[in-house]
Write an enzyme that holds these catalytic residues in place. Structure first.
Site, PDB file in Angstrom:
ATOM      1  N   HIS A   1      98.491 -79.153 -32.647  1.00  0.00           N
ATOM      2  CA  HIS A   1      97.180 -80.074 -33.360  1.00  0.00           C
ATOM      3  C   HIS A   1      96.273 -80.383 -32.007  1.00  0.00           C
ATOM      4  O   HIS A   1      95.654 -81.323 -32.029  1.00  0.00           O
ATOM      5  CB  HIS A   1      97.776 -81.193 -33.918  1.00  0.00           C
ATOM      6  CG  HIS A   1      98.671 -80.862 -35.016  1.00  0.00           C
ATOM      7  ND1 HIS A   1      98.419 -80.601 -36.338  1.00  0.00           N
ATOM      8  CD2 HIS A   1     100.156 -80.807 -34.783  1.00  0.00           C
ATOM      9  CE1 HIS A   1      99.491 -80.534 -36.984  1.00  0.00           C
ATOM     10  NE2 HIS A   1     100.705 -80.544 -36.166  1.00  0.00           N
TER      11      HIS A   1
ATOM     12  N   SER B   1      72.601 -74.642 -15.530  1.00  0.00           N
ATOM     13  CA  SER B   1      71.669 -75.239 -16.523  1.00  0.00           C
ATOM     14  C   SER B   1      70.292 -75.529 -15.606  1.00  0.00           C
ATOM     15  O   SER B   1      70.449 -75.731 -14.497  1.00  0.00           O
ATOM     16  CB  SER B   1      72.146 -76.604 -16.715  1.00  0.00           C
ATOM     17  OG  SER B   1      71.105 -77.383 -17.210  1.00  0.00           O
TER      18      SER B   1
ATOM     19  N   LYS C   1      75.832 -78.642 -13.573  1.00  0.00           N
ATOM     20  CA  LYS C   1      76.573 -78.033 -14.643  1.00  0.00           C
ATOM     21  C   LYS C   1      76.983 -76.516 -13.999  1.00  0.00           C
ATOM     22  O   LYS C   1      76.276 -75.540 -13.816  1.00  0.00           O
ATOM     23  CB  LYS C   1      75.423 -77.825 -15.865  1.00  0.00           C
ATOM     24  CG  LYS C   1      75.176 -79.041 -16.667  1.00  0.00           C
ATOM     25  CD  LYS C   1      76.389 -79.351 -17.575  1.00  0.00           C
ATOM     26  CE  LYS C   1      76.099 -78.478 -18.943  1.00  0.00           C
ATOM     27  NZ  LYS C   1      77.296 -78.922 -20.001  1.00  0.00           N
TER      28      LYS C   1
END
Ligand code: ARG
Length: 457
Positions: free
Chosen positions: A153, A274, A280
């Site tokens: 999960h 980016s 980024k």
């Protein structure tokens, strides 16, 4: 009344809707190969003379050199690759070119060419998947002892080793290789000689062409042979499942590369930046592999929809079989290459993974197992006691291994100080030495077996 509106229209539309040459030109090598086998057989069976066969074979060689050098010309009036080759052959050798199409139709021709193309593509893809498996196994060997959190999960479940996690993908890709192999086995019958749908009145030798083209046997029913695209669906289905596996691996990289996880630093070569945020580094390649999986499954569904409900034998709908197969093959080849590079060059953050494995009470199952083993408590009761210990540790804001012995004994008096040994993540993974488990020694055994199977030195 409406003549002006339509004059010339239908034929232009017909030309455009009918032309498969913009995409089926990719079959040119297979088309030449099948034509060579066919004309050699016609000569051997005395259906065309040896001289004519030689003339045709010479023309086909010239066409091969031309296409290699200049590419395949795209003339919509010639519809498809089969007519394009034949028209050029006629220009090169004259009317004798017309003898090539004896005892043959474009229906068995395209079925044969396409099988050959899918077979070649399976061979290339299988090699690429072998490389991916080698990369997985090699990194798994390096990280047989690297401890990370295992999830269910996406919640911390139990500590595992990174080597074990990577070997899970080795198994998945192994099943893909196997699916491609069985798809290849099933497709390896030769439709050539089935002609338009009913077979031919010429005394041809179908065994001979089948053998020359590397098929196991000629197909046994001419109606089936020209209208069957199961081989393409088998390919797309194997490709789809493979793409799902790659997409799951890609998704793990996306998660692991995100800053809160920081389990991996992606290779620069497979990342982008980016234009506005200088800090980024985005896992674009992984995201595209995840995205491509959807398109590949879309190709499978597209061809299934094309084939459903088609009466025997050939219908022109079937010309739509090629774009989805070509698209899926291209996308999958790129995806496999991207994931191979990612696995080979990822910088796994071993320390960070180890720290994360300590979080989330990952060794709670080990405490329960200890209670069963050392104190003879039934597992369900041990589960309950462990739950209480986790609750206490959570309240105190500490890890299970940081609880004082008095705290443990307050939960259950049967716990003694030897429990601490069971609570380390090292002990936890080492204990899971059942066959196929995550224990480092187990992982090393599986890695060594895989290395042998893959022929790695
Ligand atoms: N271009 C066609 C295809 O890809 C070849 C077969 C054409 N046969 C025919 N009867 N029109 O399906």
């Amino acid at each position: 009344m409406w003549g002006g509106r339509f004059a010339g229209g239908p034929s232009a539309i017909m030309r455009e809707i009918n032309a498969s040459i913009p995409f089926d030109r990719r079959l040119w090598q297979q088309d030449l190969e099948a034509s060579r086998a066919h004309v050699a057989m016609l000569a051997a069976c005395d259906i065309v003379s040896d001289d004519d066969a030689d003339t045709i074979l010479g023309g086909l060689d010239t066409i091969e050199r031309e296409y290699e050098r200049d590419g395949v010309p795209e003339d919509w009036d010639l519809e498809d690759i089969h007519m394009t080759v034949e028209a050029r052959l006629a220009e090169l050798v004259g009317p004798v070119a017309g003898r090539l199409h004896t005892a043959r139709s474009r229906n068995d021709q395209v079925a044969t060419d396409f099988r050959l193309w899918v077979r070649d593509t399976i061979d290339t893809l299988s090699e690429a998947l072998h490389d991916l498996q080698c990369a997985l196994v090699s990194r798994a060997g390096d990280h047989a002892d690297t401890i990370m959190p295992g999830f269910t999960h996406l919640q911390t479940a139990q500590p595992v080793t990174l080597g074990h996690h990577l070997m899970a993908y080795y198994e998945m890709i192994g099943r893909d290789v196997d699916r491609f192999r069985t798809a290849r086995e099933r497709l390896n019958d030769c439709p050539l000689g089935s002609a338009a749908l009913a077979g031919t009145g010429f005394a041809i030798d179908r065994e001979m062409t089948a053998q020359a083209l590397g098929f196991d046997a000629p197909t046994a029913n001419s109606l089936d042979a020209v209208s069957d695209r199961d081989f393409a669906l088998d390919f797309l289905s194997a490709a789809s499942q493979c793409a799902l596996h790659l997409s799951r691996l890609a998704e793990e990289f996306v998660i692991w590369a995100s800053q809160p996880f920081s389990f991996v630093r992606m290779p620069d070569a497979l990342s982008t930046g980016s234009s506005i945020m200088p800090q980024k580094k985005n896992p674009d390649a992984a995201e595209l592999v995840r995205g491509h999986a959807g398109r590949i499954v879309g190709c499978l569904v597209a061809l299934m929809m094309t084939m459903k409900g088609l009466p025997l034998a050939y219908s022109k709908d079937m010309q739509d079989d090629k774009p989805p197969v070509f698209e899926a093959a291209d996308l999958l080849a790129l995806s496999v290459a991207a994931m191979t590079g990612m696995v080979a060059d990822a910088d796994f953050k071993v320390k960070r993974m180890r720290e994360a494995a300590e979080l989330g009470f990952a060794t709670a199952t080990d405490l329960a197992d200890w209670l069963v083993r050392e104190a003879g408590i039934p597992f369900r009761e041990a589960h309950h006691i462990t739950g209480a210990a986790v609750k206490l540790a959570e309240t105190k804001g500490v890890a299970l291994s940081e609880l004082a012995l008095e705290d443990f004994q307050g939960v259950d008096a049967r716990i003694d100080s030897s429990v601490y040994e069971a609570l380390t993540v090292e002990e936890s993974v080492a204990a899971r030495a059942s066959y196929g488990g995550t224990a480092p020694d187990e992982v090393r055994d599986r890695v060594n077996e895989a290395r042998n199977r893959l022929g790695m030195t």
